[in-house]
Design a protein around this motif. Structure first.
Motif, PDB file in Angstrom:
ATOM      1  N   VAL A 138      16.537  11.459  28.303  1.00 20.19           N
ATOM      2  CA  VAL A 138      15.166  11.467  27.788  1.00 20.19           C
ATOM      3  C   VAL A 138      14.925  12.738  26.985  1.00 20.19           C
ATOM      4  O   VAL A 138      14.271  12.710  25.933  1.00 20.19           O
ATOM      5  CB  VAL A 138      14.156  11.338  28.958  1.00 20.19           C
ATOM      6  CG1 VAL A 138      12.735  11.570  28.467  1.00 20.19           C
ATOM      7  CG2 VAL A 138      14.274   9.978  29.609  1.00 20.19           C
ATOM      8  N   ALA A 157      16.365  12.202  23.696  1.00 14.87           N
ATOM      9  CA  ALA A 157      15.550  11.289  22.893  1.00 14.87           C
ATOM     10  C   ALA A 157      14.293  11.986  22.374  1.00 14.87           C
ATOM     11  O   ALA A 157      13.891  11.798  21.218  1.00 14.87           O
ATOM     12  CB  ALA A 157      15.167  10.068  23.727  1.00 14.87           C
ATOM     13  N   THR A 170      12.113   5.054  24.565  1.00 18.33           N
ATOM     14  CA  THR A 170      11.991   6.144  25.539  1.00 18.33           C
ATOM     15  C   THR A 170      10.846   5.876  26.513  1.00 18.33           C
ATOM     16  O   THR A 170      10.956   6.135  27.724  1.00 18.33           O
ATOM     17  CB  THR A 170      11.775   7.475  24.811  1.00 18.33           C
ATOM     18  OG1 THR A 170      12.862   7.699  23.896  1.00 18.33           O
ATOM     19  CG2 THR A 170      11.702   8.623  25.796  1.00 18.33           C
TER      20      THR A 170
END
Length: 840
Positions: free
Chosen positions: A136, A139, A162
């Motif tokens: 994450v 991202a 995400t």
């Protein structure tokens, strides 16, 4: 007395009691004390008894010795078995203890193994969670880099993925790290949305103040923005906002008229749409062109991702505004103009084809409105007609005018009316000028002359006015209904002729001063023309004009050979409009008429004049061809007018009764302060009757005026007669005072003088008042005045040779005599003569 029992007897008694449970029979033994010296003897006796028992036991045991040995052997064997079982039990218990220790060891080993498994799973989950956080984070970094580079579309794709991963991670791992990442992601989303909004508003510029819409020349950027918003789920929200902005900036200014007749057209300048600065006269063709241009402009300058959802939201609103602001108001009220509405219909169809060619919906909504044009026209006529009634009532009475009611009837030679007018047209031609009109005999002769006519045809002359008025005075709750049936005069209620009940509506059948009597073609019959004049306001005339306009439109299709526009299908819907107008009038009239003192009487006249006109309209139309259904509404309107008249009459009666109640039955009418109260009550009632006559004189017809005032006067005299008859003792001063009161009431008869016709030869001073015709019990009241002021001889003369017996019963006259005169030989003789003349 001491006992004589020996120690041996006492010991023997004790032993018997122990061995056999016997109780000594001798009283001496029972009461005897047990001496200490007898203990040794008792012990010896007990020992001997015990030895004997042992000997018997030994003797008995010798016979059962073998059985006892068997029992002993079995007991020993049982003991061995018990010991064996106990040994086995100890072995089992020992083994169970060892098994439990083994199970405890197994449980400890299992707990350690489960703990190791949990530690291993935790380490694996921690590793996966750390990997998810790392993913994450990567991202989020990519989203930030793409956003800074301006590549919002790819950044939004990563952001959406995400957000999905974070949503799943938060459900599986409820830790603060993912919450922090969700907040960071939310901030990124907000930054991206703001950037998209800036690009959206930069591409689509709408200014509501200048009524201008500017769209981009290049569709690719705005198309990308729409796709990005679609991924974020924000496109529909922006489409709704865009629709609202287009409505405020373009549609409403274009659809709304300036000063009621002018409009500003649309102008297209490249990729800009704006309102023209100059205004021109409204034109449906130009409006449809501008709306088509508006649709084409949006379709051309916006990409399909925006046009498709925009058309689904904008088209219903556009059509609704078009119908409410322009099309509905464009429907003409006139049926002829409605047939010429074909051009507007063609323009609507052209606009429907235009939006269909651009792939926009809404054709069905437009075609449905075209099909409903006749129904919409009827609704508009209904609303405008009802609004016209409201405006008429709001403007008030307007100019009052005098109307004439003319009715012609054929009277046969057998009627008294025929013979009474055979030689003259003057009602008073048969009266002698030398007669004294103030005497009850003279009045009675007058009523007899009219009464002969009444017996033949009471309904034609209407001489039975308010026959039930006495009942109404006793029952005020029903007096309003009585007014409707007996006081309210209206046109067209012919059944009253048969019933012989007079109401003001029957008064039209009386020949007035303007009545003309002519010979019929048939021998023995005469044609009588009856005329009456009364006043109405401008309100029923306006209502009738509205109804005539509706009827004219209803008859219009019958005058046309053909029609290019299907407007004639709406004509049957107009048949309910007259009914609605009358319902609106009945529902609202009372409030508007109540502001005038004569409001109820004007409302009564207006209703019945309108009823007469409506009946003429209904009678002039063929029942098979006419679509009017006014019969019930005519009856309701007539009853409404009569109820208005009844309410006014009941109100006036209530006032009069309250004033009469101030006299308190005329008891002690010569003694202050009661005398002042009686004087005030009578004087106020006379003034009230005169004021009411003056007030109604400019409203009602003359016959209705006389009958209405006569009804009120009848209430007065009935109450006075009842009060006087209820007085058991009337002194001479009281009699004189009551006579004065009666004469004040009798003076009101000058209000009942007949109208003078232009060709009449009788002067107003010589005219005979028609009080006896319009006031039931008037002759009876005048006789009461004479009785109060007469001697016994005069009263006996009135009874025997006058007409007193026609107005009063014998018992009523006797009671009056007993109240007026003291007990004497003359009174007894007069009462006896009256009784004998009555056959008693």
């Amino acid at each position: 007395m001491p006992s004589h029992a020996s120690p041996t007897q006492l010991c023997t008694a004790i032993l018997d009691s122990v061995q056999h449970g016997l109780y000594p029979d001798s009283e001496d033994i029972i009461t005897a004390p047990f001496p200490p010296s007898a203990f040794s003897d008792a012990l010896k006796l007990f020992d001997n008894a015990r030895d004997q028992v042992k000997a018997r036991v030994r003797s008995s045991s010798k016979d059962s010795a073998q059985d006892i040995d068997g029992w002993i052997s079995q007991a020993k064997q049982l003991r061995k078995d018990i010991d064996t079982v106990q040994s086995f039990s100890r072995d089992i218990s020992s083994k169970a203890q060892k098994n439990w220790e083994l199970q405890r060891d197994v449980h400890d080993a299992s707990s350690k193994l489960h703990l190791l498994d949990e530690e291993l799973a935790f380490n694996q989950a921690l590793a996966a969670m750390i990997e998810d956080v790392r993913h994450v984070r990567r991202a989020i970094g990519q989203i930030q880099d793409l956003s800074s580079q301006g590549d919002l579309l790819e950044a939004i794709e990563i952001l959406v993925e995400t957000e999905k991963e974070l949503e799943l991670a938060e459900k599986g791992h409820r830790i603060k790290a993912f919450g922090v990442l969700a907040i960071v992601t939310k901030d990124l989303r907000q930054d991206i949305v703001e950037a998209l909004n800036r690009r959206w508003h930069h591409s689509i510029r709408i200014d509501a103040q200048t009524c201008t819409v500017s769209l981009p020349q290049n569709l690719q950027p705005i198309s990308a923005i729409a796709s990005a918003m679609e991924n974020l789920g924000l496109l529909q929200e922006h489409i709704v906002d865009l629709t609202r902005q287009l409505e405020l900036a373009i549609l409403l200014p274009r659809l709304q008229l300036q000063n009621g007749t002018h409009e500003r057209p649309l102008v297209v300048d490249g990729n800009t749409l704006k309102m023209s600065e100059s205004a021109s006269t409204s034109n449906m063709h130009r409006l449809i062109d501008d709306l088509s241009t508006f649709v084409a402009f949006l379709t051309t300058n916006l990409p399909p991702p925006i046009v498709d959802p925009l058309s689904k939201v904008l088209t219903p609103m556009l059509i609704e505004r078009l119908i409410s602001l322009r099309l509905s108001t464009a429907i003409p009220e006139n049926l002829t103009a409605l047939r010429e509405f074909d051009s507007t219909r063609n323009e609507i169809q052209r606009f429907s084809e235009s939006i269909r060619s651009h792939g926009w919906p809404g054709q069905g909504q437009l075609h449905a409105w075209i099909d409903r044009i006749p129904q919409l026209w009827v609704q508009q006529r209904q609303m405008s007609s009802l609004d016209s009634v409201r405006m008429l009532l709001h403007r008030g009475y307007g100019e009052t005018k005098t109307v004439e009611r003319v009715e012609t009837q054929v009277i046969s030679q057998q009627d008294r009316l025929f013979t009474a007018n055979a030689h003259t047209d003057n009602w008073n031609a048969g009266w002698s000028d030398e007669d004294d009109s103030s005497s009850p005999e003279r009045r009675h002769n007058l009523q007899n002359t009219a009464g002969d006519q009444e017996e033949e045809d009471v309904s034609a002359w209407g001489l039975n006015d308010e026959a039930d008025d006495d009942a109404n005075t006793e029952n005020p709750a029903t007096s309003a209904e009585s007014d409707v049936e007996h006081d309210a005069w209206g046109w067209g209620d012919d059944q009253n002729i048969v019933e012989g009940t007079l109401s003001p509506q029957d008064d039209r059948r009386k020949p007035s001063r303007q009545g003309k009597i002519g010979h019929d073609r048939h021998k023995g019959q005469r044609e009588v023309t009856l005329r009456e004049f009364y006043n109405i306001t401008a309100l029923p005339v306006g209502i009738l004009d509205l109804i005539n306009n509706v009827i004219s439109d209803m008859d219009e299709p019958n005058k046309q050979n053909s029609s290019r526009f299907p407007a004639d299908s709406a004509v049957p819907g107009l048949s309910a409009v007259p009914n609605l107008l009358l319902v609106m009038y009945r529902a609202s009239a009372s409030n508007f008429y109540s502001i005038n003192n004569n409001g109820n009487m004007f409302l009564y006249n207006d209703c019945l004049w309108l009823v007469d006109q409506l009946r003429r309209i209904v009678q002039s139309r063929s029942p098979k061809q006419s679509r009017l259904r006014l019969y019930d509404d005519i009856l309701a309107l007539e009853a409404f007018g009569k109820r208005s008249y009844g309410r006014e009459m009941e109100s006036q009666r209530t006032i009069i009764k309250d004033l009469l109640d101030g006299a308190q039955g005329f008891v002690n009418c010569t003694e202050p302060p009661f005398s002042q109260e009686c004087d005030l009550a009578v004087r106020t009632i006379v003034d009230r009757l005169r004021d009411t006559h003056k007030q109604w004189k400019g409203v009602l017809s003359y016959s209705a005026l006389l009958q209405s005032i006569g009804s009120l006067l009848s209430t007065v005299i009935d109450k006075i007669i009842i009060d006087v008859e209820d007085m058991s003792d009337i002194s001479e001063p009281e009699s004189q005072r009551l006579t004065a009161y009666c004469r004040q009431i009798i003076a009101v008869e000058e209000l009942f003088l007949p109208q003078q016709s232009t060709d009449s030869t009788t002067s107003q001073e010589d005219a005979i008042p028609l009080t006896a015709v319009y006031v039931p019990g008037w002759i009876r009241f005048q006789y009461l005045s004479e009785i109060l002021d007469s001697s016994l001889v005069d009263i006996k003369y009135l009874w025997t040779d006058g007409g007193l017996k026609l107005e009063y019963d014998m018992e009523e006259v006797v009671e009056l005599i007993e109240a007026l005169f003291a007990d004497s030989e003359h009174r007894r003789r007069a009462i006896g003569d009256i009784r004998r003349s009555s056959g008693r």
